[in-house]
Design a protein around this motif. Structure first.
Motif, PDB file in Angstrom:
ATOM      1  N   LEU A 142       0.847  -1.281  -0.175  1.00 41.62           N
ATOM      2  CA  LEU A 142      -0.158  -0.115  -0.044  1.00 41.62           C
ATOM      3  C   LEU A 142       0.809   1.284   0.032  1.00 41.62           C
ATOM      4  N   MET A 143       0.167   2.318  -0.285  1.00 42.45           N
ATOM      5  CA  MET A 143       1.181   3.782  -0.508  1.00 42.45           C
ATOM      6  C   MET A 143       1.231   4.409   0.797  1.00 42.45           C
ATOM      7  N   HIS A 144       2.552   4.590   0.925  1.00 42.98           N
ATOM      8  CA  HIS A 144       2.923   5.246   2.469  1.00 42.98           C
ATOM      9  C   HIS A 144       1.953   6.423   2.776  1.00 42.98           C
ATOM     10  N   PRO A 145       1.305   6.509   3.749  1.00 46.21           N
ATOM     11  CA  PRO A 145       0.440   7.701   4.032  1.00 46.21           C
ATOM     12  C   PRO A 145       1.165   8.875   3.968  1.00 46.21           C
ATOM     13  N   ASP A 146       2.481   9.144   4.675  1.00 47.20           N
ATOM     14  CA  ASP A 146       2.986  10.274   4.926  1.00 47.20           C
ATOM     15  C   ASP A 146       4.132  10.500   3.612  1.00 47.20           C
ATOM     16  N   SER A 147       3.923   9.712   2.516  1.00 49.45           N
ATOM     17  CA  SER A 147       4.843  10.300   1.171  1.00 49.45           C
ATOM     18  C   SER A 147       4.122  11.442   0.324  1.00 49.45           C
ATOM     19  N   MET A 148       4.734  11.890  -0.347  1.00 49.43           N
ATOM     20  CA  MET A 148       4.425  12.868  -1.443  1.00 49.43           C
ATOM     21  C   MET A 148       3.508  12.246  -2.356  1.00 49.43           C
ATOM     22  N   ALA A 149       3.635  10.955  -2.754  1.00 56.29           N
ATOM     23  CA  ALA A 149       2.908  10.167  -3.726  1.00 56.29           C
ATOM     24  C   ALA A 149       1.318  10.029  -3.027  1.00 56.29           C
ATOM     25  N   ALA A 150       1.337   9.955  -1.971  1.00 53.88           N
ATOM     26  CA  ALA A 150       0.133   9.848  -1.558  1.00 53.88           C
ATOM     27  C   ALA A 150      -0.646  11.221  -1.218  1.00 53.88           C
ATOM     28  N   GLN A 151       0.022  12.392  -1.351  1.00 55.72           N
ATOM     29  CA  GLN A 151      -0.531  13.745  -1.683  1.00 55.72           C
ATOM     30  C   GLN A 151      -1.093  14.112  -2.927  1.00 55.72           C
ATOM     31  N   GLN A 152      -0.091  13.439  -3.911  1.00 53.68           N
ATOM     32  CA  GLN A 152      -0.482  13.581  -5.335  1.00 53.68           C
ATOM     33  C   GLN A 152      -1.535  13.050  -5.783  1.00 53.68           C
ATOM     34  N   VAL A 155      -4.795  14.723  -4.679  1.00 51.33           N
ATOM     35  CA  VAL A 155      -5.244  15.694  -5.607  1.00 51.33           C
ATOM     36  C   VAL A 155      -5.680  15.099  -7.020  1.00 51.33           C
ATOM     37  N   GLU A 156      -5.120  14.035  -7.478  1.00 51.35           N
ATOM     38  CA  GLU A 156      -5.686  13.436  -8.648  1.00 51.35           C
ATOM     39  C   GLU A 156      -7.063  12.689  -8.642  1.00 51.35           C
ATOM     40  N   LEU A 157      -7.477  12.380  -7.316  1.00 51.16           N
ATOM     41  CA  LEU A 157      -8.934  11.958  -6.993  1.00 51.16           C
ATOM     42  C   LEU A 157      -9.950  12.845  -7.055  1.00 51.16           C
ATOM     43  N   ARG A 158      -9.443  14.340  -6.668  1.00 51.27           N
ATOM     44  CA  ARG A 158     -10.380  15.349  -7.083  1.00 51.27           C
ATOM     45  C   ARG A 158     -11.641  15.261  -5.868  1.00 51.27           C
ATOM     46  N   GLY A 159     -11.481  14.958  -4.878  1.00 50.60           N
ATOM     47  CA  GLY A 159     -12.298  15.087  -3.780  1.00 50.60           C
ATOM     48  C   GLY A 159     -12.933  13.687  -3.545  1.00 50.60           C
ATOM     49  N   HIS A 160     -12.558  12.626  -4.118  1.00 52.59           N
ATOM     50  CA  HIS A 160     -13.146  11.503  -4.166  1.00 52.59           C
ATOM     51  C   HIS A 160     -12.427  10.231  -2.832  1.00 52.59           C
ATOM     52  N   GLY A 161     -11.344  11.059  -2.249  1.00 49.70           N
ATOM     53  CA  GLY A 161     -11.039  10.552  -1.048  1.00 49.70           C
ATOM     54  C   GLY A 161      -9.503  10.844  -0.633  1.00 49.70           C
ATOM     55  N   ASP A 162      -9.521  10.736   0.501  1.00 47.84           N
ATOM     56  CA  ASP A 162      -8.079  11.041   1.157  1.00 47.84           C
ATOM     57  C   ASP A 162      -7.057  10.008   1.509  1.00 47.84           C
ATOM     58  N   VAL A 163      -6.158   9.784   0.270  1.00 43.88           N
ATOM     59  CA  VAL A 163      -5.427   8.684   0.268  1.00 43.88           C
ATOM     60  C   VAL A 163      -4.555   8.306   1.524  1.00 43.88           C
ATOM     61  N   ALA A 164      -4.066   9.534   2.317  1.00 45.29           N
ATOM     62  CA  ALA A 164      -3.433   9.156   3.506  1.00 45.29           C
ATOM     63  C   ALA A 164      -4.220   8.560   4.682  1.00 45.29           C
ATOM     64  N   GLN A 165      -5.320   9.147   4.748  1.00 44.88           N
ATOM     65  CA  GLN A 165      -6.306   8.882   5.877  1.00 44.88           C
ATOM     66  C   GLN A 165      -6.854   7.535   5.555  1.00 44.88           C
ATOM     67  N   LEU A 166      -7.162   7.218   4.084  1.00 48.79           N
ATOM     68  CA  LEU A 166      -7.606   5.826   3.992  1.00 48.79           C
ATOM     69  C   LEU A 166      -6.534   4.907   4.171  1.00 48.79           C
ATOM     70  N   ALA A 167      -5.598   5.073   3.668  1.00 47.68           N
ATOM     71  CA  ALA A 167      -4.310   4.034   3.749  1.00 47.68           C
ATOM     72  C   ALA A 167      -3.984   3.915   5.420  1.00 47.68           C
ATOM     73  N   ARG A 168      -4.083   4.912   5.990  1.00 49.69           N
ATOM     74  CA  ARG A 168      -3.756   4.619   7.561  1.00 49.69           C
ATOM     75  C   ARG A 168      -5.013   3.591   8.300  1.00 49.69           C
ATOM     76  N   GLN A 169      -6.078   3.843   7.731  1.00 44.37           N
ATOM     77  CA  GLN A 169      -7.319   2.867   8.251  1.00 44.37           C
ATOM     78  C   GLN A 169      -6.874   1.442   7.908  1.00 44.37           C
ATOM     79  N   ASN A 170      -6.440   1.402   6.357  1.00 38.41           N
ATOM     80  CA  ASN A 170      -5.985   0.110   6.104  1.00 38.41           C
ATOM     81  C   ASN A 170      -4.807  -0.566   6.745  1.00 38.41           C
ATOM     82  N   LEU A 171      -3.718   0.223   7.197  1.00 32.81           N
ATOM     83  CA  LEU A 171      -2.787  -0.184   7.837  1.00 32.81           C
ATOM     84  C   LEU A 171      -3.013  -0.723   9.241  1.00 32.81           C
TER      85      LEU A 171
END
Length: 350
Positions: A142-152, A155-171
């Motif tokens: 899974l993508m590291h929630p604290d990485s720049m890739a998660a922030q990017q 942005v690409e999801l345009r409001g469909h999800g916060d990758v960092a928050q959802l990845a932390r829940q998965n972890l």
């Protein structure tokens, strides 16, 4: 490294062929035909020129079998491997059904996945545990929630999800799943975090996988999925990408906790603590370290981390008005889903 990865794939293919040849239904059919052959030979014992007729018929059968094995079977196998089946979306219940029947390998590569959240998580974890008990393996990237890739990606999801928050829940869910496993099973259930931009998702079970590229403005699970063989050109490319990310990824255990040695007054003790990082400093939640600091009073206390063994850190308890402490507490709550009233700070020494 790539030579080793390709050699590993060759071994996987050879093992797959052997397992396919030794499956229960195949052995049952072979036994049935062998029994029928023996009965036919016994019934034909009284035929004229029995030996010559038997040799002639067996020679014809051997030639036909050789033609099928060496000419037609590779063609059919390549056609099957190269075939692509398209799914309209990623059906996690359908995928879990495949995990239930898997015998060797399950791999998941994604930014975050609804597979590890209700209502799919418990059934998947049960299926994964069954695979581990059958001596299979589970690997999750899974993508590291604290990485720049998660922030990017957010942005690409345009409001469909916060990758960092959802990845932390998965972890957190995956950490709890691994924590409940016996030691001999936990070693074959690995979770790692990657920091690069993968651009693809992979859901593998044995020699098949589902793949999709990450679309803009949409969750990839709601996008079209391609089902292919791991031995196809696309499957080989995706597993090579998985292996590259896997080798550079951070283990889940190192993300959830840190091991350290605290030295004070000539005495060294080892601890494992939950932590967050803010501006290069580590903030730990560990009651035993707090107790040791209280005993040392005003004496200097230092620590070394397994994550950065070459550096030395000063250990201290901070007053509530300390800079960085509110941010650390906020990050701690985000990471572990509960607050830490008192945090110990490890500041790197020059």
């Amino acid at each position: 490294m790539r030579v080793g990865q390709r050699f590993g794939r060759v071994l996987r293919q050879l093992r797959l062929l052997g397992e396919q040849a030794l499956r229960g239904p195949v052995l049952a059919v072979l036994a049935l035909f062998a029994a029928l052959s023996v009965v036919s030979l016994l019934l034909a014992r009284g035929a004229v020129q029995y030996g010559q007729n038997l040799a002639l018929n067996m020679a014809a059968e051997f030639i036909g079998a050789a033609t099928v094995i060496f000419a037609l079977a590779p063609i059919a196998r390549r056609a099957q491997q190269g075939g692509v089946r398209e799914h309209r979306r990623l059906d996690f219940s359908w995928y879990t059904d495949r995990v239930v029947a898997a015998t060797r390998t399950v791999r998941v590569l994604h930014t975050f996945s609804r597979l590890f959240a209700p209502p799919f998580d418990q059934r998947f974890f049960a299926a994964a545990t069954g695979l581990l008990r059958r001596h299979g393996s589970v690997q999750v990237l899974l993508m590291h929630p604290d990485s720049m890739a998660a922030q990017q990606r957010t942005v690409e999801l345009r409001g469909h999800g916060d990758v960092a928050q959802l990845a932390r829940q998965n972890l957190r869910a995956l950490a709890a799943f691994r924590r409940d496993l016996p030691d001999q099973l936990r070693r074959r259930a690995e979770v790692r975090l990657y920091t690069a931009s993968a651009s693809v998702q992979v859901y593998q079970w044995d020699n098949r996988l589902l793949a999709s590229f990450l679309p803009l403005g949409r969750l990839s699970g709601d996008h079209a999925q391609l089902e292919v063989s791991v031995d196809s050109p696309l499957g080989d490319f995706l597993l090579e990408r998985f292996d590259e990310l896997w080798e550079q990824a951070v283990a889940l255990d190192d993300y959830m906790s840190v091991r350290l040695w605290v030295t004070a007054g000539g005495t060294q003790r080892e601890y494992t603590a939950r932590y967050v990082t803010v501006d290069g400093a580590y903030y730990l939640d560990e009651a035993a370290i707090l107790a040791q600091l209280a005993r040392e009073r005003n004496r200097a206390v230092h620590a070394a981390l397994t994550l950065e063994p070459a550096r030395t850190y000063r250990v201290e308890i901070l007053p509530d008005e300390s800079a960085g402490l509110p941010d650390a507490r906020s990050r701690f709550t985000e990471k572990y889903d509960h607050p830490a009233p008192v945090l110990v700070r490890l500041t790197p020494q020059p």
